[in-house]
Design an enzyme around this catalytic site. Structure first.
Site, PDB file in Angstrom:
ATOM      1  N   ALA A 121       4.673 164.535 -30.781  1.00  0.00           N
ATOM      2  CA  ALA A 121       4.937 165.618 -29.834  1.00  0.00           C
ATOM      3  C   ALA A 121       5.135 166.982 -30.494  1.00  0.00           C
ATOM      4  O   ALA A 121       5.358 167.969 -29.797  1.00  0.00           O
ATOM      5  CB  ALA A 121       6.171 165.262 -29.006  1.00  0.00           C
ATOM      6  N   ASN A 139      12.216 161.094 -32.318  1.00  0.00           N
ATOM      7  CA  ASN A 139      11.184 160.824 -33.322  1.00  0.00           C
ATOM      8  C   ASN A 139      10.712 162.128 -33.969  1.00  0.00           C
ATOM      9  O   ASN A 139      10.395 162.161 -35.158  1.00  0.00           O
ATOM     10  CB  ASN A 139      10.007 160.088 -32.685  1.00  0.00           C
ATOM     11  CG  ASN A 139      10.393 158.677 -32.291  1.00  0.00           C
ATOM     12  OD1 ASN A 139      10.450 157.790 -33.125  1.00  0.00           O
ATOM     13  ND2 ASN A 139      10.713 158.464 -31.011  1.00  0.00           N
ATOM     14  N   HIS A 160      10.454 171.648 -28.076  1.00  0.00           N
ATOM     15  CA  HIS A 160      10.780 171.359 -29.472  1.00  0.00           C
ATOM     16  C   HIS A 160      10.715 172.673 -30.249  1.00  0.00           C
ATOM     17  O   HIS A 160       9.663 173.330 -30.253  1.00  0.00           O
ATOM     18  CB  HIS A 160       9.776 170.365 -30.066  1.00  0.00           C
ATOM     19  CG  HIS A 160       9.725 169.086 -29.302  1.00  0.00           C
ATOM     20  ND1 HIS A 160      10.731 168.155 -29.351  1.00  0.00           N
ATOM     21  CD2 HIS A 160       8.804 168.588 -28.440  1.00  0.00           C
ATOM     22  CE1 HIS A 160      10.427 167.135 -28.575  1.00  0.00           C
ATOM     23  NE2 HIS A 160       9.265 167.374 -28.002  1.00  0.00           N
TER      24      HIS A 160
HETATM   25  N1  NAI Z   1       6.537 160.760 -32.598  1.00  0.00           N
HETATM   26  C1  NAI Z   1       6.724 161.281 -31.388  1.00  0.00           C
HETATM   27  O1  NAI Z   1       6.616 162.493 -31.184  1.00  0.00           O
HETATM   28  C2  NAI Z   1       7.053 160.364 -30.256  1.00  0.00           C
HETATM   29  C3  NAI Z   1       7.272 159.020 -30.455  1.00  0.00           C
HETATM   30  N2  NAI Z   1       7.545 158.202 -29.395  1.00  0.00           N
HETATM   31  C4  NAI Z   1       7.759 156.770 -29.681  1.00  0.00           C
HETATM   32  O2  NAI Z   1       6.772 156.030 -28.998  1.00  0.00           O
HETATM   33  C5  NAI Z   1       7.363 154.914 -28.356  1.00  0.00           C
HETATM   34  C6  NAI Z   1       6.553 154.509 -27.133  1.00  0.00           C
HETATM   35  O3  NAI Z   1       6.589 155.570 -26.181  1.00  0.00           O
HETATM   36  P1  NAI Z   1       6.106 155.330 -24.678  1.00  0.00           P
HETATM   37  O4  NAI Z   1       4.744 154.751 -24.648  1.00  0.00           O
HETATM   38  O5  NAI Z   1       6.370 156.586 -23.955  1.00  0.00           O
HETATM   39  O6  NAI Z   1       7.157 154.219 -24.222  1.00  0.00           O
HETATM   40  P2  NAI Z   1       7.007 153.152 -23.033  1.00  0.00           P
HETATM   41  O7  NAI Z   1       8.379 152.596 -22.854  1.00  0.00           O
HETATM   42  O8  NAI Z   1       6.319 153.740 -21.864  1.00  0.00           O
HETATM   43  O9  NAI Z   1       6.045 152.026 -23.641  1.00  0.00           O
HETATM   44  C7  NAI Z   1       6.357 151.257 -24.747  1.00  0.00           C
HETATM   45  C8  NAI Z   1       5.658 149.914 -24.575  1.00  0.00           C
HETATM   46  O10 NAI Z   1       5.754 149.184 -25.788  1.00  0.00           O
HETATM   47  C9  NAI Z   1       6.164 147.855 -25.503  1.00  0.00           C
HETATM   48  N3  NAI Z   1       6.908 147.334 -26.653  1.00  0.00           N
HETATM   49  C10 NAI Z   1       8.162 147.614 -27.026  1.00  0.00           C
HETATM   50  N4  NAI Z   1       8.494 146.940 -28.147  1.00  0.00           N
HETATM   51  C11 NAI Z   1       7.390 146.227 -28.480  1.00  0.00           C
HETATM   52  C12 NAI Z   1       7.103 145.341 -29.546  1.00  0.00           C
HETATM   53  N5  NAI Z   1       8.017 145.054 -30.482  1.00  0.00           N
HETATM   54  N6  NAI Z   1       5.856 144.788 -29.604  1.00  0.00           N
HETATM   55  C13 NAI Z   1       4.932 145.072 -28.680  1.00  0.00           C
HETATM   56  N7  NAI Z   1       5.160 145.903 -27.629  1.00  0.00           N
HETATM   57  C14 NAI Z   1       6.383 146.466 -27.545  1.00  0.00           C
HETATM   58  C15 NAI Z   1       7.014 147.964 -24.243  1.00  0.00           C
HETATM   59  O11 NAI Z   1       7.048 146.730 -23.553  1.00  0.00           O
HETATM   60  C16 NAI Z   1       6.268 149.065 -23.477  1.00  0.00           C
HETATM   61  O12 NAI Z   1       5.226 148.524 -22.679  1.00  0.00           O
HETATM   62  C17 NAI Z   1       8.793 155.377 -28.041  1.00  0.00           C
HETATM   63  O13 NAI Z   1       9.697 154.280 -27.982  1.00  0.00           O
HETATM   64  C18 NAI Z   1       9.119 156.280 -29.199  1.00  0.00           C
HETATM   65  O14 NAI Z   1       9.730 155.550 -30.246  1.00  0.00           O
HETATM   66  C19 NAI Z   1       7.592 158.667 -28.127  1.00  0.00           C
HETATM   67  C20 NAI Z   1       7.395 160.006 -27.886  1.00  0.00           C
HETATM   68  C21 NAI Z   1       7.128 160.972 -28.927  1.00  0.00           C
HETATM   69  O1  OAA Z   2       7.778 163.223 -26.626  1.00  0.00           O
HETATM   70  C1  OAA Z   2       8.600 164.055 -27.012  1.00  0.00           C
HETATM   71  O2  OAA Z   2       8.735 165.162 -26.495  1.00  0.00           O
HETATM   72  C2  OAA Z   2       9.430 163.790 -28.228  1.00  0.00           C
HETATM   73  C3  OAA Z   2      10.148 162.533 -28.242  1.00  0.00           C
HETATM   74  O3  OAA Z   2      10.273 161.830 -27.288  1.00  0.00           O
HETATM   75  C4  OAA Z   2      10.762 162.154 -29.510  1.00  0.00           C
HETATM   76  O4  OAA Z   2      10.984 163.038 -30.375  1.00  0.00           O
HETATM   77  O5  OAA Z   2      11.055 160.970 -29.663  1.00  0.00           O
END
Ligand code: NAI
Ligand code: OAA
Length: 267
Positions: free
Chosen positions: A124, A190, A220
């Site tokens: 993000a 994150n 951010h």
């Molecule tokens: N680097 C960045 O800027 C960002 C990173 N993230 C990370 O991405 C992750 C996912 O985000 P979203 O898709 O929005 O979340 P979400 O909750 O919509 O989807 C996550 C999916 O992964 C599945 N899941 C969880 N643990 C699992 C495992 N061990 N093995 C297989 N599947 C598993 C869940 O059942 C769910 O379907 C967040 O938890 C966060 O850690 C999210 C937003 C920004």
């Molecule tokens: O998606 C975003 O805006 C950032 C986020 O959730 C994270 O830093 O984990």
């Protein structure tokens, strides 16, 4: 064509699959879902022309070119470490998981044993290239503020810091190190972890998290100072409809990274 396995298929995963559908150079063969959620994930993918196979673990004989994690912190231990040992290159979105003491070293060791690589995606946030270049010359300070709508802090320790349903003004819910932010807010900090791994490290990057009842954006903002000069970036991201904690740019960041692996020119 590059063959990809995707870990997790929630808001980010579905968004990525939609954008990859028409790219002839990228094919997601497998989606790895958490135990018990396979049927739900298959339902989510029902409208795709060629939906990937949904499993709960990568088959022992599968050799994807890339594994992309978009599931959450626990998936690093469960899927990324074993894939690295098998020599599969991994792209990580849940960068905050690397705040756990010793995990960076374990990932490096697994990648070395598998003779492969790990790529931490910007997700993000932007400006990671400039920040990590600035680090080469020496950084003095990096301060990050993450401001999200109040609803994005539901089911987080932010609920103990204030009443998210009734706050009338922007409220600071956390101040401290990026390491602590990433530990306490695995779905919301994150970016804090990514900035610190690119810059001054998890313990020296100062983080402020804010719940804002008047905002509908994930904002951010960071400022870095060092031998290079001064750098400030403010990114006003639109949250995904499917998950208000996650910015749409995270989906585009994954698609960009995969495209860079598959296409002749990367940018
Ligand atoms: N680097 C960045 O800027 C960002 C990173 N993230 C990370 O991405 C992750 C996912 O985000 P979203 O898709 O929005 O979340 P979400 O909750 O919509 O989807 C996550 C999916 O992964 C599945 N899941 C969880 N643990 C699992 C495992 N061990 N093995 C297989 N599947 C598993 C869940 O059942 C769910 O379907 C967040 O938890 C966060 O850690 C999210 C937003 C920004
Ligand atoms: O998606 C975003 O805006 C950032 C986020 O959730 C994270 O830093 O984990």
């Amino acid at each position: 064509m590059l063959h990809i396995t995707m870990i997790g298929c929630g808001a980010i995963g579905v968004g990525v699959l939609e954008l990859l559908e028409n790219d002839p150079q990228l094919c997601v063969d497998y989606v790895i879902a958490s135990q018990g959620s396979e049927a739900l994930v298959r339902q989510r993918l029902a409208s795709f022309k060629q939906p990937p196979q949904v499993l709960t673990a990568l088959p022992a004989d599968a050799r994807p070119d890339l594994l992309v994690e978009c599931a959450g912190h626990r998936a690093i231990e469960e899927h990324v470490l074993p894939a690295l040992e098998r020599g599969i290159a991994c792209l990580i979105v849940s960068v905050g998981a690397l705040s756990e003491v010793g995990l960076v070293e374990r990932l490096e060791a697994a990648a070395e044993r598998g003779k492969t690589r790990i790529e931490l995606l910007p997700g993000a946030i932007g400006g990671i290239d400039a920040l990590s270049a600035a680090k080469v010359g020496g950084l003095d300070s990096v301060n990050y503020t993450g401001r999200k709508p109040a609803r994005a802090w539901k089911n987080t320790p932010g609920e103990q810091a204030c009443d998210l349903d009734s706050i009338s003004q922007a409220t600071v819910i956390f101040q401290g190190s990026a390491r602590e932010a990433a530990r306490l807010y695995p779905k919301n900090a994150n970016v804090a972890a990514t900035l610190s791994l690119a810059g001054l490290g998890l313990d020296r990057t100062h983080v402020t998290l804010i719940a804002d009842p008047h905002s509908d954006e994930n904002v951010h903002h960071f400022e870095a100072r060092g031998a290079f000069g001064r750098f400030e970036l403010s990114l006003r991201g639109k949250p995904l409809l499917a998950n208000p904690k996650t910015s749409a740019l995270t989906v585009y960041s994954v698609v960009r990274a995969l495209g860079n692996h598959a296409h002749a020119i990367s940018i």
